[in-house]
Design a protein around this motif. Structure first.
Motif, PDB file in Angstrom:
ATOM      1  N   UNK A 193      37.354  -4.478  18.337  1.00  0.00           N
ATOM      2  CA  UNK A 193      36.430  -5.454  17.744  1.00  0.00           C
ATOM      3  C   UNK A 193      36.743  -6.870  18.196  1.00  0.00           C
ATOM      4  N   UNK A 194      38.003  -7.138  18.474  1.00  0.00           N
ATOM      5  CA  UNK A 194      38.383  -8.466  18.969  1.00  0.00           C
ATOM      6  C   UNK A 194      37.737  -8.771  20.316  1.00  0.00           C
ATOM      7  N   UNK A 195      37.391  -7.730  21.062  1.00  0.00           N
ATOM      8  CA  UNK A 195      36.833  -7.917  22.404  1.00  0.00           C
ATOM      9  C   UNK A 195      35.416  -8.474  22.377  1.00  0.00           C
ATOM     10  N   UNK A 196      34.851  -8.649  21.203  1.00  0.00           N
ATOM     11  CA  UNK A 196      33.553  -9.300  21.106  1.00  0.00           C
ATOM     12  C   UNK A 196      33.651 -10.749  21.580  1.00  0.00           C
TER      13      UNK A 196
ATOM     14  N   UNK B 116      39.614 -11.903  27.797  1.00  0.00           N
ATOM     15  CA  UNK B 116      40.465 -12.442  28.854  1.00  0.00           C
ATOM     16  C   UNK B 116      41.937 -12.252  28.508  1.00  0.00           C
ATOM     17  N   UNK B 117      42.301 -12.463  27.249  1.00  0.00           N
ATOM     18  CA  UNK B 117      43.682 -12.320  26.803  1.00  0.00           C
ATOM     19  C   UNK B 117      44.170 -10.876  26.959  1.00  0.00           C
ATOM     20  N   UNK B 118      43.327  -9.916  26.558  1.00  0.00           N
ATOM     21  CA  UNK B 118      43.701  -8.505  26.657  1.00  0.00           C
ATOM     22  C   UNK B 118      43.433  -7.930  28.052  1.00  0.00           C
ATOM     23  N   UNK B 119      42.740  -8.716  28.884  1.00  0.00           N
ATOM     24  CA  UNK B 119      42.397  -8.280  30.243  1.00  0.00           C
ATOM     25  C   UNK B 119      41.580  -6.995  30.222  1.00  0.00           C
ATOM     26  N   UNK B 120      40.596  -6.952  29.315  1.00  0.00           N
ATOM     27  CA  UNK B 120      39.790  -5.757  29.128  1.00  0.00           C
ATOM     28  C   UNK B 120      38.304  -6.071  29.158  1.00  0.00           C
ATOM     29  N   UNK B 121      37.526  -5.059  29.506  1.00  0.00           N
ATOM     30  CA  UNK B 121      36.071  -5.111  29.452  1.00  0.00           C
ATOM     31  C   UNK B 121      35.586  -4.285  28.275  1.00  0.00           C
ATOM     32  N   UNK B 122      34.433  -4.658  27.737  1.00  0.00           N
ATOM     33  CA  UNK B 122      33.759  -3.869  26.716  1.00  0.00           C
ATOM     34  C   UNK B 122      32.488  -3.314  27.350  1.00  0.00           C
ATOM     35  N   UNK B 123      32.424  -2.003  27.467  1.00  0.00           N
ATOM     36  CA  UNK B 123      31.317  -1.339  28.156  1.00  0.00           C
ATOM     37  C   UNK B 123      30.530  -0.536  27.123  1.00  0.00           C
TER      38      UNK B 123
END
Length: 261
Positions: A14-17, A23-30
């Motif tokens: 949920x933080x990836x919203x 950018x901090x987690x270096x992740x994409x939300x697909x």
């Protein structure tokens, strides 16, 4: 089945919203079946796929591909799925994936696009989709443009995000100065030449600017050619994604005719 939105993994997703957290987690939300399927077809590494039971029942072939690729899959309740998705009516699947370690450097042979200060994620996603369809070599994006890794950009590209070489955070002035044997084409309403008067059979880099302000004077000064799209009935401008489509398909038309001669 994950049923609580307080689950640590769910809270992490949920933080990836937020762009800063992605950018901090270096992740994409697909999000969505189309994007997950496109990522699998492009062999893009997915970390975890979250899906509902109903989605699993309706997408057995894709579930088999996910299992064959060894991707971790988590069954979640509809409530949890809704909480981790950014869309109002998600279709039952969301994935997280690492951002690319390095971006592929486009090789400009025929046509490339450089975007300055583009702000709307829908426009960028649509331009990416159109660029892939028109066979563009690659795209360069200025650092003050919309986040290329935004879920909205991915969705608007309808899966083509994984297929186009894109360089972000580019100093476009420096990029232009590095081009050898490439004509630099700037779009501006002040031009006297229309876009169909340009010879797109030559290697070309097309510059497109901000939705409201257009290109900066600095990039306009660096261009070899200024072109416009003629407009009738006092219409001031076209949407930048539509303008891009017109230019790219004129380029494709010329290149196709030239190759068939």
């Amino acid at each position: 089945m994950l049923t609580s939105i307080q689950n640590p993994l769910v809270k992490q997703v949920r933080k990836l919203h937020r762009a800063q957290e992605r950018q901090k987690q270096n992740l994409l939300l697909i999000e969505g079946t189309n994007l997950v399927e496109a990522a699998c077809q492009a062999d893009y590494k997915l970390d975890i796929i979250f899906h509902t039971e109903r989605w699993q029942q309706n997408h057995q072939p894709l579930c088999r591909i996910i299992a064959e690729q060894g991707i971790r899959a988590e069954l979640v309740s509809p409530e949890v799925l809704n909480s981790i998705a950014t869309t109002v009516n998600p279709d039952g699947v969301v994935a997280i994936a690492p951002r690319p370690i390095s971006e592929p450097v486009p090789t400009l042979k025929n046509v490339g696009i450089a975007l300055e200060r583009l702000q709307d994620p829908g426009n960028l996603g649509t331009i990416i989709r159109t660029a892939v369809a028109a066979g563009v070599d690659g795209l360069w994006l200025s650092p003050d443009s919309v986040d290329f890794y935004s879920p909205k950009v991915l969705r608007a590209s309808v899966g083509q995000w994984f297929r186009l070489p894109v360089m972000t955070n580019q100093d476009l002035s420096q990029l232009i100065e590095q081009q050898q044997g490439v004509q630099i084409i700037a779009t501006t309403s002040q031009a006297t030449k229309t876009y169909w008067e340009v010879d797109f059979t030559r290697p070309s880099l097309i510059l497109l600017g901000n939705e409201g302000a257009g290109l900066s004077s600095q990039l306009l000064d660096l261009a070899d050619i200024h072109i416009k799209i003629p407009l009738a009935n006092h219409v001031e401008s076209l949407n930048v994604a539509i303008a891009t489509a017109l230019l790219l398909y004129e380029a494709q038309r010329q290149l196709t005719m030239n190759n068939n001669q």
